[in-house]
Design a protein around this motif. Structure first.
Motif, PDB file in Angstrom:
ATOM      1  N   ALA B  60      -5.764  -2.535 -28.481  1.00  0.00           N
ATOM      2  CA  ALA B  60      -6.253  -3.369 -29.732  1.00  0.00           C
ATOM      3  C   ALA B  60      -7.408  -4.209 -28.228  1.00  0.00           C
ATOM      4  O   ALA B  60      -8.234  -4.433 -29.370  1.00  0.00           O
ATOM      5  CB  ALA B  60      -4.795  -4.582 -29.787  1.00  0.00           C
ATOM      6  N   TRP B  63     -10.526  -2.778 -28.135  1.00  0.00           N
ATOM      7  CA  TRP B  63     -11.626  -2.124 -29.591  1.00  0.00           C
ATOM      8  C   TRP B  63     -11.954  -3.928 -29.987  1.00  0.00           C
ATOM      9  O   TRP B  63     -13.260  -3.972 -30.388  1.00  0.00           O
ATOM     10  CB  TRP B  63     -10.320  -2.116 -30.298  1.00  0.00           C
ATOM     11  CG  TRP B  63     -10.833  -1.844 -31.727  1.00  0.00           C
ATOM     12  CD1 TRP B  63     -12.484  -1.175 -31.730  1.00  0.00           C
ATOM     13  CD2 TRP B  63     -10.400  -0.970 -32.982  1.00  0.00           C
ATOM     14  NE1 TRP B  63     -12.732  -0.575 -33.220  1.00  0.00           N
ATOM     15  CE2 TRP B  63     -11.669  -1.283 -33.814  1.00  0.00           C
ATOM     16  CE3 TRP B  63      -9.434  -1.050 -33.189  1.00  0.00           C
ATOM     17  CZ2 TRP B  63     -11.253  -0.849 -35.368  1.00  0.00           C
ATOM     18  CZ3 TRP B  63      -8.805  -1.039 -34.503  1.00  0.00           C
ATOM     19  CH2 TRP B  63     -10.068  -0.699 -35.956  1.00  0.00           C
ATOM     20  N   ALA B  64     -11.132  -4.478 -30.133  1.00  0.00           N
ATOM     21  CA  ALA B  64     -12.007  -6.391 -29.848  1.00  0.00           C
ATOM     22  C   ALA B  64     -12.866  -6.280 -29.471  1.00  0.00           C
ATOM     23  O   ALA B  64     -13.766  -7.052 -30.321  1.00  0.00           O
ATOM     24  CB  ALA B  64     -10.404  -6.801 -30.589  1.00  0.00           C
ATOM     25  N   LEU B  67     -15.416  -4.995 -30.632  1.00  0.00           N
ATOM     26  CA  LEU B  67     -16.461  -5.262 -31.670  1.00  0.00           C
ATOM     27  C   LEU B  67     -16.911  -6.154 -31.377  1.00  0.00           C
ATOM     28  O   LEU B  67     -18.448  -7.185 -31.917  1.00  0.00           O
ATOM     29  CB  LEU B  67     -15.406  -5.289 -32.514  1.00  0.00           C
ATOM     30  CG  LEU B  67     -15.105  -4.282 -33.395  1.00  0.00           C
ATOM     31  CD1 LEU B  67     -13.424  -4.409 -33.988  1.00  0.00           C
ATOM     32  CD2 LEU B  67     -16.086  -2.867 -34.065  1.00  0.00           C
ATOM     33  N   ARG B  79     -11.320 -13.268 -30.018  1.00  0.00           N
ATOM     34  CA  ARG B  79     -10.609 -13.709 -29.245  1.00  0.00           C
ATOM     35  C   ARG B  79      -8.842 -14.285 -29.970  1.00  0.00           C
ATOM     36  O   ARG B  79      -8.395 -13.966 -28.830  1.00  0.00           O
ATOM     37  CB  ARG B  79     -11.260 -15.036 -28.987  1.00  0.00           C
ATOM     38  CG  ARG B  79     -12.552 -15.660 -28.350  1.00  0.00           C
ATOM     39  CD  ARG B  79     -12.961 -16.563 -28.481  1.00  0.00           C
ATOM     40  NE  ARG B  79     -13.813 -17.002 -30.083  1.00  0.00           N
ATOM     41  CZ  ARG B  79     -13.612 -18.038 -30.128  1.00  0.00           C
ATOM     42  NH1 ARG B  79     -13.593 -19.128 -29.530  1.00  0.00           N
ATOM     43  NH2 ARG B  79     -14.569 -18.681 -31.533  1.00  0.00           N
ATOM     44  N   VAL B  81      -7.751 -11.432 -31.155  1.00  0.00           N
ATOM     45  CA  VAL B  81      -6.636 -10.557 -31.164  1.00  0.00           C
ATOM     46  C   VAL B  81      -6.380  -9.931 -29.695  1.00  0.00           C
ATOM     47  O   VAL B  81      -5.190  -9.903 -29.053  1.00  0.00           O
ATOM     48  CB  VAL B  81      -7.652  -9.504 -31.793  1.00  0.00           C
ATOM     49  CG1 VAL B  81      -7.122  -8.317 -30.866  1.00  0.00           C
ATOM     50  CG2 VAL B  81      -7.498  -9.187 -32.992  1.00  0.00           C
TER      51      VAL B  81
END
Lengths: 409, 160
Positions: B60, B63-64, B67, B79, B81
């Motif tokens: 997670a 990925w965040a 992005l 931030r 996540v």
């Protein structure tokens, strides 16, 4: 836009009452863990909600009285009180979960811990239920909540394997690596996030606020069909978007924030903004709707004057009950209890309490003294009884599964 | 009178239903209260579960961050996540670390798990600092450092 189709209440019911923090989280969690294999639970929950929502709306339009008023009169003070206690307890848990959801969204917007935002979220909820007219509540939150359609759009932008999604939805087996208890626990959670006990209270009270009559039955049924179906579609879209974007990465949804990522992946900054606006609208609307339901329930049971659009002086006990619900829920959150824990608890206990609240409704809408020729037809009673049977099974297994799975972990 | 009888009958049925439900709940509470003696299997299950949770947190956060670096998120979404992932991983590892392995075999498994779990937890903490500081190069380095622990954590989930 008076006439056959004025769906604002239906859309508000979809956004605030159906797609709320519990629906966002459970759809996300189940999409990540079980793919689309639990779609049937959303379909079951949506179907049940349409069925009972229509009964509650018909009662409001024909008997021109809201659900609680008639339940107490028809089934007696004690049965009505048990019903009231169950709905009020669950509504309070829901108000707390939704205010927590609003605080989570504010954290996602600012980066400041959600606990700092809890009093602000509580205050805003209180102001909305006290000051904002019913039509404003319907139009503003209904419209803003529609931004959640971004999850439907995201599915078309992401590399979605539609065949795999369809296969998962039509083959409801437990995925490898998951146990049956967790699978059924989340199935109950999904049903519980769709079939919410306070929903019929809100929908029938909203019907009275909008002065539904037997001439407006078509409008009411349109509201039910549009509202709850839209809620069901949005839930399935969120589940699917998470199944497409998070599951292949091995991400288990633990937080609301993760549910927004598929929209950001698909549509970039615009997708992220729309998802967050949708989350904010849905949780704030749900906080208002559940808070109003606490006031509606108490006022209707005790026969006090009630109404969202009545001034404080005209219905003081109704407004006080509503605002007290918001205050108690905010205080509950300030003990630092995790709102997501409250969410799971409210959803599962809500599913378990469904027969307590929906069975009396079935009894009342079959009484010709209240409904005249508009009592349930035979096929509707058969369908309602089947769903009630399913709900009784859920009632019996919900709490044991909650304990056995450690809350689905 | 008939209405009163119907109401009484309904109240009795509701009472009976509530009694049965209460009994079932009490039985489950008793069953849930009994605990299994510690065994390798239960320890292994907990290691697998923790590996899955930490692995999920790493994925997670990864990925965040990507992005965020590509300008595809808004406000504080990434931030938050990453921060939540770092906290989740740390809490999961702390819970496992507090449990004493029940036998020699479990001890060996623990030794195998310690390295990747600690590396993932500290890597996520570094990533959190980098993302909060909007430092792209530090974030890139932290992401690179998480690749190997992530692979080892995936292997741990398949441990027999």
């Amino acid at each position: 836009m008076r006439g056959a189709f004025r769906p604002a209440l239906g859309v508000l019911t979809a956004i605030g009452g159906f797609v709320d923090i519990s629906n966002l989280v459970t759809s996300g969690v189940t999409g990540a863990r079980f793919g689309m294999t639990l779609t049937w639970a959303i379909v079951l929950g949506t179907g049940a909600m349409i069925l009972y929502g229509e009964m509650a709306g018909r009662l409001a339009a024909i008997a021109r009285r809201p659900v609680f008023h008639v339940v107490r009169e028809r089934l007696g003070v004690r049965t009505g009180l048990a019903n009231l206690a169950a709905v009020e307890a669950l509504s309070l848990l829901t108000v707390a979960a939704e205010i927590g959801g609003v605080a989570f969204v504010l954290e996602l917007l600012t980066g400041v811990n959600y606990l700092v935002w809890v009093p602000v979220a509580g205050l805003v909820t209180g102001l909305i239920v006290w000051r904002l007219p019913f039509s404003g509540l319907e139009n503003i939150f209904g419209l803003l909540g529609l931004t959640l359609i971004v999850f439907v759009v995201a599915l078309f932008v992401l590399p979605t394997d539609w065949g795999a999604l369809w296969h998962g939805a039509t083959h409801p087996w437990v995925p490898r690596g998951e146990g049956h208890p967790a699978y059924f626990f989340y199935a109950i959670s999904l049903v519980g996030s769709c079939v919410i006990p306070y929903q019929v209270i809100f929908f029938s009270s909203g019907g009275r606020e909008e002065h539904w009559t037997r001439e407006r039955l078509t409008e009411m049924r349109t509201n039910v069909l549009v509202g709850f179906s839209l809620g069901g579609v949005l839930s399935v879209a969120i589940m699917a978007a998470v199944a497409v974007a998070l599951r292949p990465r091995g991400i288990q949804v633990e937080h609301l924030s993760q549910v927004a990522l598929p929209a950001a992946e698909a549509l970039g900054r615009v997708g992220a903004v729309l998802a967050l606006v949708g989350f904010g609208a849905a949780t704030l609307a749900a906080a208002a709707v559940s808070a109003l339901s606490t006031g509606y329930g108490v006022a209707q049971y005790f026969g006090w004057p009630w109404g969202k659009d009545r001034r404080f002086a005209e219905a003081p006990r109704f407004h006080l009950a509503t605002l007290s619900g918001v205050a108690v829920a905010t205080a509950m959150l300030l003990t630092t209890v995790n709102p997501l824990t409250i969410t799971i608890l409210s959803v599962v206990l809500g599913a378990a309490a469904v027969p307590l609240t929906y069975f009396p409704l079935m009894v009342v809408v079959n009484d010709r003294a209240y409904m005249g020729e508009h009592v349930n037809p035979g096929w509707l009673n058969a369908l309602g009884s089947l769903l009630m049977l399913a709900m009784v099974v859920i009632t019996l297994v919900a709490v044991p599964l909650l304990l056995l799975t450690g809350g689905g972990s | 009178m008939a209405g009163w009888r119907r109401t009484r009958g309904l109240q009795k049925r509701v009472g009976w239903f509530a009694g049965v439900l209460g009994g079932v709940v009490a039985l489950v509470v008793v069953i849930a209260g009994t605990t299994d003696p510690p065994s390798y299997d239960s320890y292994r299950d907990q290691v697998r579960q923790t590996a899955k949770q930490v692995s999920s947190a790493v994925a997670a956060a990864d990925w965040a961050t990507r992005l965020e670096l590509s300008g595809r998120t808004a406000f504080a979404l990434s931030r938050v996540v990453v921060s939540e992932a770092a906290t989740d991983a740390s809490e999961s590892w702390d819970t496992l670390a507090k449990r004493r392995p029940p036998n020699e075999r479990a001890m060996e498994l623990r030794q195998r798990a310690v390295g990747p779990m600690r590396a993932a937890v500290s890597g996520l903490a570094e990533l959190r600092t980098a993302v909060r500081g909007r430092n792209a190069s530090d974030a890139g380095r932290a992401l690179a450092a998480l690749v190997e622990p992530a692979r080892q954590l995936r292997e741990l989930q398949r441990v027999a």
